[in-house]
Design an enzyme around this catalytic site. Structure first.
Site, PDB file in Angstrom:
ATOM      1  CG  HIS A  66      24.891  -5.165  25.812  1.00  0.00           C
ATOM      2  ND1 HIS A  66      24.970  -6.349  26.504  1.00  0.00           N
ATOM      3  CD2 HIS A  66      24.921  -4.189  26.753  1.00  0.00           C
ATOM      4  CE1 HIS A  66      25.058  -6.101  27.816  1.00  0.00           C
ATOM      5  NE2 HIS A  66      25.035  -4.800  27.990  1.00  0.00           N
TER       6      HIS A  66
ATOM      7  CB  CYS B 164      26.350  -4.928  32.613  1.00  0.00           C
ATOM      8  SG  CYS B 164      25.253  -5.457  31.299  1.00  0.00           S
ATOM      9  CG  LEU B 165      20.850  -2.079  33.556  1.00  0.00           C
ATOM     10  CD1 LEU B 165      19.836  -1.491  32.591  1.00  0.00           C
ATOM     11  CD2 LEU B 165      20.538  -1.679  34.984  1.00  0.00           C
TER      12      LEU B 165
ATOM     13  N   GLY C 154      21.768   3.100  29.764  1.00  0.00           N
ATOM     14  CA  GLY C 154      21.820   2.553  28.410  1.00  0.00           C
ATOM     15  C   GLY C 154      21.228   1.160  28.419  1.00  0.00           C
TER      16      GLY C 154
ATOM     17  CD  GLN D 218      21.524  -4.693  28.534  1.00  0.00           C
ATOM     18  OE1 GLN D 218      21.576  -3.604  27.976  1.00  0.00           O
ATOM     19  NE2 GLN D 218      21.958  -4.878  29.767  1.00  0.00           N
TER      20      GLN D 218
ATOM     21  CG  HIS E 161      28.123  -1.089  28.349  1.00  0.00           C
ATOM     22  ND1 HIS E 161      28.806  -1.508  29.465  1.00  0.00           N
ATOM     23  CD2 HIS E 161      26.931  -1.763  28.372  1.00  0.00           C
ATOM     24  CE1 HIS E 161      28.075  -2.401  30.125  1.00  0.00           C
ATOM     25  NE2 HIS E 161      26.918  -2.561  29.482  1.00  0.00           N
ATOM     26  CD  GLU E 162      23.968  -0.053  26.483  1.00  0.00           C
ATOM     27  OE1 GLU E 162      23.485  -1.172  26.233  1.00  0.00           O
ATOM     28  OE2 GLU E 162      24.231   0.322  27.641  1.00  0.00           O
TER      29      GLU E 162
HETATM   30 ZN   LIG Z   1      25.270  -3.798  29.755  1.00  0.00          ZN
END
Ligand SMILES: [Zn+2]
Length: 172
Positions: free
Chosen positions: A139, A93-94, A46, A51, A135-136
């Site tokens: 963000h 998380c990236l 995701g 991001q 989660h997204e």
């Molecule tokens: Zn994340």
């Protein structure tokens, strides 16, 4: 398509409530293509627009390689309008490399959003797909999973987070 750099913890746009998308044109489709390309490159499931440094309410998901029912989807201006159930599970998380933590998420959700043409859509999601959506959607509201771990887990993460934030600020 292009692979974009991923913003890391400490980048201001990660803490911003992102702006609504109002124009549904080829540029939006290009952004979504680039977001998918970037997400696949780093083997994510995701990705939210901030991001990759963009202040627009766009998310992409594809967990289909790992989880049942997590098919590829891109949503614009998503909003979770119903939540049911609760389950704790580890998340990463990236934008926060090298850390992970247990987070409680609801297991059944309904997301109201728009597709890439601006058409209203209602998506029902459960389990892992519901978790990725939450989660997204966090963000694009400037929230990250580390805000949702238990206080004791957060305490354990704090020094690594501070270090990452400092690294990020020095690279900006
Ligand atoms: Zn994340």
């Amino acid at each position: 398509m292009a692979v974009l750099p991923i913003t890391k913890y400490g980048t201001p746009v990660l803490r911003k409530k992102l702006a609504d998308v109002t124009v549904f044109d080829d540029n939006l489709k290009k952004i979504v293509d680039d977001m998918f390309e970037t997400m696949y490159e780093v083997r994510g499931i995701g990705l939210a627009a901030n991001q990759v440094g963009l202040d627009q309410r766009i998310i992409v998901l594809d967990g289909s390689a790992h989880y049942e029912g997590c098919e590829k989807i891109a949503l614009v201006n998503p909003d979770i309008i119903e939540m049911k159930g609760e389950e704790w599970m580890v998340e990463g998380c990236l934008s926060i490399p090298g850390l992970e933590g247990d987070v409680a998420r609801t297991t059944e959700i309904i997301v109201k959003a728009q597709d890439l043409d601006g058409k209203d859509v209602l998506i029902q999601a459960t389990d892992m797909q519901a978790r990725i959506f939450q989660h997204e959607c966090d963000h694009i509201n400037g929230k990250m999973y580390v805000d949702r771990v238990t206080p004791s887990a957060r305490t354990l993460m704090e020094s690594k987070l501070k270090k990452l934030q400092k690294q990020t600020e020095q690279s900006l």
